[in-house]
Design a protein around this motif. Structure first.
Motif, short mmCIF file in Angstrom:
data_model
loop_
_atom_site.label_atom_id
_atom_site.label_comp_id
_atom_site.label_asym_id
_atom_site.label_seq_id
_atom_site.Cartn_x
_atom_site.Cartn_y
_atom_site.Cartn_z
N GLY A 39 -21.28 -33.09 77.59
CA GLY A 39 -20.48 -33.68 76.51
C GLY A 39 -20.74 -33.00 75.17
O GLY A 39 -19.82 -32.80 74.38
N SER A 41 -21.52 -29.96 74.90
CA SER A 41 -21.05 -28.57 74.97
C SER A 41 -19.57 -28.49 74.55
O SER A 41 -19.09 -27.43 74.18
N ARG A 42 -18.87 -29.62 74.59
CA ARG A 42 -17.43 -29.57 74.26
C ARG A 42 -17.18 -29.16 72.81
O ARG A 42 -16.42 -28.21 72.58
N PHE A 46 -15.33 -25.79 71.87
CA PHE A 46 -14.02 -25.91 71.22
C PHE A 46 -14.02 -25.30 69.81
O PHE A 46 -13.14 -24.51 69.46
N ASN A 258 -13.02 -33.77 68.19
CA ASN A 258 -12.73 -33.59 69.62
C ASN A 258 -13.01 -34.88 70.41
O ASN A 258 -13.84 -35.69 70.01
N ILE A 261 -16.02 -36.47 76.85
CA ILE A 261 -15.98 -36.10 78.26
C ILE A 261 -16.35 -37.36 79.03
O ILE A 261 -17.34 -38.02 78.71
N ARG A 291 -16.56 -23.15 80.53
CA ARG A 291 -15.79 -22.95 79.31
C ARG A 291 -14.29 -23.07 79.58
O ARG A 291 -13.56 -23.71 78.82
N ILE A 294 -13.39 -26.73 80.01
CA ILE A 294 -13.34 -27.48 78.75
C ILE A 294 -12.04 -27.17 77.99
O ILE A 294 -11.42 -28.04 77.41
N TYR A 299 -7.97 -30.58 73.06
CA TYR A 299 -9.29 -31.02 72.57
C TYR A 299 -9.35 -32.48 72.16
O TYR A 299 -10.43 -33.08 72.13
#
Ligand SMILES: [Zn+2]
Length: 474
Positions: A39, A41-42, A46, A258, A261, A291, A294, A299
């Motif tokens: 989560g 990493s989003r 982005f 954003n 997740i 990646r 995602i 987003y």
């Protein structure tokens, strides 16, 4: 013309930078007391893509993302592990870079300040806030004084002060004047790490660090502030209050948030315990697949995370890669002047170029951008079915794969893994030979290095030595 959904206005707005051709952006970074989960990493992936897209569109981007390296959770963790706050911070900052390097974040030119290195800047803003009566000291703590900022507070989250007040827990402490007042400075308890300040030994509150660091690197008014939706309230709301009252600027002009997740429809979070660490997911899936996954959703929408979804992303990515390897193999073949000129592929390529910009300009719609790539991949495959392709047609194929590569790798940051049959070798074998050659060069074994280069050249593989890596082509 790039349009951004600005949380502050609740609508799509045309992006007009403060300085023509330049973008200044600040994104809240991680609190470094644990490994990052998928989560977290989003936003990292982005906003890295937002930066890359602005650069693709010709802007110069100044991008700041902080590390929160002092807070209650970190102090607790340090005590549990019997180490210092600095040890915890170092361990998890190193781990952050180790994990995120696999999802290809562009570190070049990025500014990554740490909270503990900017305490002086925070104290300065807090002093100003006290002077202007926007903050007050209370038993060694300092709080923001909501009473004097009533009118504007809540503008980002769209909540009125009355709603917030009725929702706030009745505060039994006598330290705060209003339950919505938030800490700018916290008095150190026994055994806790501290910094000296005009209000005694203590540490900063969480929100003030972002006000101080954005002001230091981007000024009191800058273009974009980003982060996850969970930061809108109270973190970003409080950043706005402190910055507007403490630095006199407009603060951020566009706010981008954003989505979450989810796992089985529920938000992934540390507090719910339903999270996967990025490093765990990396054991089964490559960073480029994560990646791509995602970026496959818009987003602002939530994404459902599961192995199945990742498997689907992997096969989508392979569809793109297979088309490129087919094309590269075709390019390696002998060219005849007779054959198809592939004009329809050329037309489709130009359409794709326009479409990609059109969808990405509309609030960074990466899902739409990827959709455009799939369309050109379909047309590329169709063109490759032609039995004979002219020299001109091959040029168009080359241009098409170069475009796909640019968009996928440079703009979306998804590195492609293209397997090409080169004579009776695979590209994997070529890579392995290059690795041996690199080792030989590190050991100054030039004879071996030249021998590998010459033999590969004899097989039609050209090498190009760059500063830190060698690329090859056929
Ligand atoms: Zn922040």
């Amino acid at each position: 013309m790039i349009k951004i959904y600005n949380t502050l206005k609740g609508e799509l707005e045309e992006f007009k930078p403060l300085k023509a051709g330049e973008v200044s952006m600040y994104v809240c970074g991680p609190t470094v007391y644990n490994y990052i989960h998928i989560g977290n990493s989003r936003p990292a992936i982005f906003f890295d893509t937002v930066r890359r897209y602005f650069e693709f569109r010709g802007y110069k981007v100044k991008y700041v993302q902080n590390f929160t390296d002092v807070d209650d959770k970190m102090i607790k963790k340090a005590n549990e592990e019997g180490v210092t706050l600095q040890d915890i911070a170092k361990k998890y900052i190193d781990a952050y870079f180790e994990d995120t390097s696999k999802v290809n974040l562009k570190e070049e030119g990025m500014i990554r300040p740490k909270a503990t290195e900017n305490i002086g800047e925070m104290i300065k803003i807090i002093k100003t806030l006290i002077e202007k009566d926007y903050a007050y000291e209370s038993q060694g703590d300092v709080y923001f004084n909501i009473e004097n900022y009533k009118k504007e507070y809540g503008e980002l989250s769209g909540q009125s002060i009355d709603d917030l007040q009725s929702g706030a827990r009745i505060n039994i402490s006598e330290i705060k004047r209003n339950p919505l007042d938030f800490a700018l400075w916290k008095k150190a308890k026994d055994g806790e790490p501290y910094w000296n300040s005009p209000w005694g030994k203590g540490r900063p509150g969480w929100h003030i660090e972002c006000s101080a660091m954005s002001n230091k690197y981007l000024g009191s008014t800058f273009d974009i502030h980003g982060g996850g939706q969970d930061l809108i309230f109270p973190h970003h709301e409080n950043e706005i209050a402190q910055s507007k009252c403490g630095t006199g600027g407009e603060f951020a002009r566009y706010w981008i948030h954003n989505g979450y997740i989810n796992i089985k429809g529920e938000k992934m979070s540390k507090s719910l315990g339903n999270f996967f660490l990025l490093r765990e997911v990396l054991e089964n899936f490559e960073g480029r697949v994560i990646r791509f996954f995602i970026l496959s959703a818009h987003y602002r929408k939530p994404i459902d995370f599961s192995d199945n979804e990742l498997i689907q992303s992997k096969s989508g990515l392979e569809r793109i890669e297979n088309a490129i390897s087919r094309a590269k193999e075709r390019l390696a073949e002998k060219v005849s002047n007779e054959g198809e000129n592939l004009e329809s592929l050329k037309e489709s390529l130009e359409n794709t170029k326009d479409k990609f910009i059109k969808v990405m300009d509309e609030d960074f719609n990466t899902a739409g951008g990827i959709g455009a790539i799939f369309e050109i991949v379909k047309d590329l495959n169709k063109a490759l079915d032609e039995e004979k392709i002219s020299a001109k047609g091959l040029e168009i194929i080359e241009e098409t794969i170069e475009y796909i590569r640019t968009v996928m790798e440079d703009v979306l940051g998804v590195l492609l893994k293209v397997e090409v049959q080169v004579g009776n070798m695979t590209s994997e074998l070529v890579e392995f030979l290059l690795e041996l050659r690199r080792e030989a060069r590190d050991n100054k074994d030039w004879d071996f290095s030249d021998k590998v280069r010459d033999r590969l050249q004899g097989m039609g593989i050209k090498l190009k030595d760059g500063k830190d890596k060698t690329t090859w082509s056929i």
